[in-house]
Design a protein around this motif. Structure first.
Motif, short mmCIF file in Angstrom:
data_model
loop_
_atom_site.label_atom_id
_atom_site.label_comp_id
_atom_site.label_asym_id
_atom_site.label_seq_id
_atom_site.Cartn_x
_atom_site.Cartn_y
_atom_site.Cartn_z
N VAL A 156 1.01 -1.10 -0.02
CA VAL A 156 -0.14 0.03 0.04
C VAL A 156 0.91 1.42 0.02
CG1 VAL A 156 -1.59 1.26 1.39
CG2 VAL A 156 -1.81 -1.15 1.15
N ILE A 188 1.10 4.09 -2.80
CA ILE A 188 0.59 5.57 -2.60
C ILE A 188 2.05 6.28 -3.08
CG2 ILE A 188 0.34 7.35 -0.83
CD1 ILE A 188 -1.23 5.17 0.54
N ILE A 232 2.13 9.43 -5.67
CA ILE A 232 2.66 10.95 -5.43
C ILE A 232 3.71 11.25 -6.23
CG2 ILE A 232 3.91 11.95 -3.65
CD1 ILE A 232 2.15 10.67 -1.55
N LEU A 287 6.34 9.08 3.92
CA LEU A 287 6.11 7.73 3.44
C LEU A 287 7.22 6.64 3.19
CD1 LEU A 287 2.91 8.46 1.34
CD2 LEU A 287 2.87 7.35 3.56
#
Length: 122
Positions: free
Chosen positions: A4, A8, A12, A66
């Motif tokens: 995940v 993401i 981005i 992240l």
């Protein structure tokens, strides 16, 4: 969970590329080329530049956070696990063909072979 984070981060990254391409550089950027003049007329040139810059920094910060957080979700390798590979498993399951051993020399004398009799000469 790690997958995940990777998805993401990829989204981005694509958004960041698009936002950087839209920004007004010294040469005008893609805002004038792709019909971005309406946005500059509505918000004004300075506001559009500030908004794009804030979005860029926000995406960069989100990507950095992240990336750091995704490190926590990477599974730690176990010490006794070894290498997990299909090839290693197949190599462990496959048996090596036995090489035939050379016959041991025997101590008993071999029986004498009979030779055909020579034809008699006249």
């Amino acid at each position: 969970m790690f997958t995940v984070f990777i998805v993401i981060i990829a989204i981005i990254a694509v958004l960041l590329i698009l936002i950087v391409l839209v920004q007004n550089s010294k040469g005008g950027g893609l805002t004038g080329e792709l019909g971005g003049m309406g946005a500059t007329q509505m918000f004004g040139v300075k506001r559009t530049t500030d908004l794009l810059e804030q979005i860029t920094w926000g995406l960069v910060g989100a990507m950095a956070i992240l990336c750091l957080v995704s490190n926590l979700f990477i599974g730690t390798p176990q010490a006794n696990a070894g290498i997990n590979s299909v090839n290693v498993e197949k190599a462990n399951q496959r048996s090596v063909p036995a090489v035939p051993a050379a016959p041991a020399p025997s101590t008993t004398p071999a029986p004498a072979q009979q030779q055909p009799a020579a034809p008699a000469q006249k």
